[in-house]
Design a protein around this motif. Sequence first.
Motif, mmCIF file in Angstrom:
data_model
loop_
_atom_site.group_PDB
_atom_site.id
_atom_site.type_symbol
_atom_site.label_atom_id
_atom_site.label_comp_id
_atom_site.label_asym_id
_atom_site.label_seq_id
_atom_site.Cartn_x
_atom_site.Cartn_y
_atom_site.Cartn_z
ATOM 1 N N HIS A 195 0.874 -1.033 -0.063
ATOM 2 C CA HIS A 195 -0.068 0.014 -0.097
ATOM 3 C C HIS A 195 0.753 1.140 0.109
ATOM 4 O O HIS A 195 2.314 1.219 0.568
ATOM 5 N N TRP A 196 0.224 2.400 -0.693
ATOM 6 C CA TRP A 196 1.102 3.484 -0.411
ATOM 7 C C TRP A 196 -0.153 4.824 -0.572
ATOM 8 O O TRP A 196 -1.142 4.592 -0.936
ATOM 9 N N GLN A 197 0.423 5.958 -0.415
ATOM 10 C CA GLN A 197 -0.071 7.099 -0.835
ATOM 11 C C GLN A 197 0.383 8.043 -1.490
ATOM 12 O O GLN A 197 1.652 8.005 -1.781
ATOM 13 N N PRO A 198 -0.317 8.809 -2.334
ATOM 14 C CA PRO A 198 0.233 9.688 -3.462
ATOM 15 C C PRO A 198 1.160 10.914 -2.883
ATOM 16 O O PRO A 198 0.982 11.210 -1.522
ATOM 17 N N GLY A 199 2.078 11.106 -3.511
ATOM 18 C CA GLY A 199 3.090 12.220 -3.215
ATOM 19 C C GLY A 199 2.227 13.638 -3.448
ATOM 20 O O GLY A 199 1.078 13.604 -3.638
ATOM 21 N N LYS A 200 3.237 14.778 -3.593
ATOM 22 C CA LYS A 200 2.262 16.024 -4.191
ATOM 23 C C LYS A 200 2.061 16.140 -5.437
ATOM 24 O O LYS A 200 3.051 16.286 -6.194
ATOM 25 N N VAL A 201 0.878 15.885 -6.134
ATOM 26 C CA VAL A 201 0.321 15.882 -7.434
ATOM 27 C C VAL A 201 -0.537 17.016 -7.416
ATOM 28 O O VAL A 201 -1.515 17.241 -6.395
ATOM 29 N N PRO A 202 -0.721 17.540 -8.602
ATOM 30 C CA PRO A 202 -1.646 18.511 -8.912
ATOM 31 C C PRO A 202 -3.108 18.102 -8.529
ATOM 32 O O PRO A 202 -3.264 16.714 -8.868
ATOM 33 N N ALA A 203 -4.100 18.869 -8.240
ATOM 34 C CA ALA A 203 -5.374 18.282 -8.001
ATOM 35 C C ALA A 203 -6.033 17.815 -9.449
ATOM 36 O O ALA A 203 -5.915 18.604 -10.541
ATOM 37 N N GLY A 204 -6.676 16.776 -9.418
ATOM 38 C CA GLY A 204 -7.197 16.077 -10.588
ATOM 39 C C GLY A 204 -6.274 15.274 -11.372
ATOM 40 O O GLY A 204 -6.508 14.636 -12.627
ATOM 41 N N ASP A 205 -4.954 15.180 -11.069
ATOM 42 C CA ASP A 205 -3.776 14.395 -11.797
ATOM 43 C C ASP A 205 -4.122 13.122 -11.625
ATOM 44 O O ASP A 205 -4.656 12.380 -10.749
ATOM 45 N N LEU A 206 -4.012 12.542 -12.872
ATOM 46 C CA LEU A 206 -4.254 10.960 -13.081
ATOM 47 C C LEU A 206 -2.826 10.384 -13.103
ATOM 48 O O LEU A 206 -2.395 9.989 -14.181
ATOM 49 N N SER A 207 -2.153 10.447 -11.984
ATOM 50 C CA SER A 207 -0.806 9.471 -11.859
ATOM 51 C C SER A 207 -0.903 8.123 -12.090
ATOM 52 O O SER A 207 -2.003 7.245 -11.902
ATOM 53 N N LEU A 208 0.357 7.682 -12.473
ATOM 54 C CA LEU A 208 0.312 6.270 -12.930
ATOM 55 C C LEU A 208 1.534 5.727 -11.935
ATOM 56 O O LEU A 208 2.621 6.453 -11.535
ATOM 57 N N TYR A 209 1.589 4.488 -11.511
ATOM 58 C CA TYR A 209 2.368 4.088 -10.479
ATOM 59 C C TYR A 209 3.155 2.818 -10.943
ATOM 60 O O TYR A 209 2.426 1.919 -11.466
ATOM 61 N N PHE A 210 4.538 2.675 -10.695
ATOM 62 C CA PHE A 210 5.105 1.311 -11.170
ATOM 63 C C PHE A 210 5.567 0.705 -9.879
ATOM 64 O O PHE A 210 6.361 1.411 -9.189
ATOM 65 N N VAL A 211 5.426 -0.591 -9.776
ATOM 66 C CA VAL A 211 5.999 -1.424 -8.648
ATOM 67 C C VAL A 211 7.080 -2.429 -8.800
ATOM 68 O O VAL A 211 6.778 -2.988 -10.043
ATOM 69 N N GLN A 212 8.006 -2.596 -8.150
ATOM 70 C CA GLN A 212 9.130 -3.339 -8.406
ATOM 71 C C GLN A 212 9.225 -4.312 -6.863
ATOM 72 O O GLN A 212 8.911 -3.495 -5.739
ATOM 73 N N TYR A 213 9.980 -5.358 -6.776
ATOM 74 C CA TYR A 213 10.068 -6.114 -5.716
ATOM 75 C C TYR A 213 11.444 -6.828 -5.852
ATOM 76 O O TYR A 213 11.840 -7.251 -6.810
ATOM 77 N N LYS A 214 11.922 -7.160 -4.614
ATOM 78 C CA LYS A 214 13.134 -8.224 -4.724
ATOM 79 C C LYS A 214 13.193 -8.810 -3.407
ATOM 80 O O LYS A 214 12.845 -8.178 -2.429
ATOM 81 N N MET A 215 13.926 -9.885 -3.172
ATOM 82 C CA MET A 215 14.272 -10.693 -2.061
ATOM 83 C C MET A 215 15.613 -10.127 -1.406
ATOM 84 O O MET A 215 16.388 -9.630 -2.174
ATOM 85 N N TYR A 216 15.446 -10.049 -0.298
ATOM 86 C CA TYR A 216 16.843 -9.499 0.458
ATOM 87 C C TYR A 216 17.834 -10.344 -0.051
ATOM 88 O O TYR A 216 17.889 -11.435 -0.027
ATOM 89 N N GLY A 217 19.048 -9.715 -0.378
ATOM 90 C CA GLY A 217 20.043 -10.239 -0.833
ATOM 91 C C GLY A 217 20.168 -10.139 -2.496
ATOM 92 O O GLY A 217 21.441 -10.154 -2.905
ATOM 93 N N GLN A 218 19.310 -9.916 -3.114
ATOM 94 C CA GLN A 218 19.073 -9.923 -4.602
ATOM 95 C C GLN A 218 19.562 -8.635 -4.872
ATOM 96 O O GLN A 218 19.324 -7.522 -4.368
ATOM 97 N N ARG A 219 20.294 -8.458 -5.946
ATOM 98 C CA ARG A 219 20.898 -7.015 -6.602
ATOM 99 C C ARG A 219 19.671 -6.431 -7.431
ATOM 100 O O ARG A 219 19.544 -5.419 -7.449
ATOM 101 N N GLN A 220 19.036 -7.401 -8.327
ATOM 102 C CA GLN A 220 18.431 -6.961 -9.343
ATOM 103 C C GLN A 220 16.845 -6.796 -8.902
ATOM 104 O O GLN A 220 16.160 -7.717 -7.997
ATOM 105 N N TRP A 221 16.231 -5.795 -9.112
ATOM 106 C CA TRP A 221 14.711 -5.546 -8.801
ATOM 107 C C TRP A 221 13.892 -6.126 -10.137
ATOM 108 O O TRP A 221 14.421 -6.193 -11.028
ATOM 109 N N HIS A 222 12.520 -6.638 -9.690
ATOM 110 C CA HIS A 222 12.006 -7.209 -10.663
ATOM 111 C C HIS A 222 10.608 -6.483 -10.740
ATOM 112 O O HIS A 222 10.030 -6.067 -9.755
#
Length: 231
Positions: free
Chosen positions: A46-73
Amino acid sequence: MRPRAGFLGVLLGLLLAHGAGTQRAHAPLKPQRVQFQSRNFHNVLHWQPGKVPAGDLSLYFVQYKMYGQRQWHNKEACWGIRALLCDLTNETSAVQEPYYARVRTASAGVLSGWSTTQRFTPWWETKLDPPVMNITQINGSLVVVLRAPDLPYKDQKGKNISMENYYEIVYRVFIINNSLEKERKVYEGAHRVVEIQAPASRSGYCVVAEMYRPMFDRSSHRSEERCVKTA
């Protein structure tokens, strides 16, 4: 179904995948309060939006990794979305391993930096729902049948895997005397089928149950009261 981005999301996704952006990262756009919320190993970011203009339609991009891995997925189902959450249950199924996830925002052609979670270990941090409870009366006794909440995992035969595969679970059963409004613990142990002598109460009584993990000294919430009227 969560709304998915169209051409703009695809284009931004390609830019992100290649480490580029339309402009340099914009700090105020960064998502806020990025954290996992976990119940019964259903692990949702879960997350909350940052400071975006009113009515803005932001897009979000998610990555994850296991601890110790160098590359994000990339989490493909959460790549260019407008929702403020992303289900990472399948990606965090090795429940005793620690993970990280991160989110960034795209708004009006501007990309934010990444906001990253703290280290998250499902086995340690997941919260348990109360047990499912059914009761019947047989010859003046109560038979209480308890079941741990469903998990998102199944075995090779397609059957649900029990919470007891991951933890030592202790069940606790309480009876509440309606006339006296007093509570009494009548069982604590590992059995899921418990026979209890029904109390004598003119106004009836209620039964509630909870699960307890001794290793963590943590209890679930209590189940809903199941009330019995006496003649």
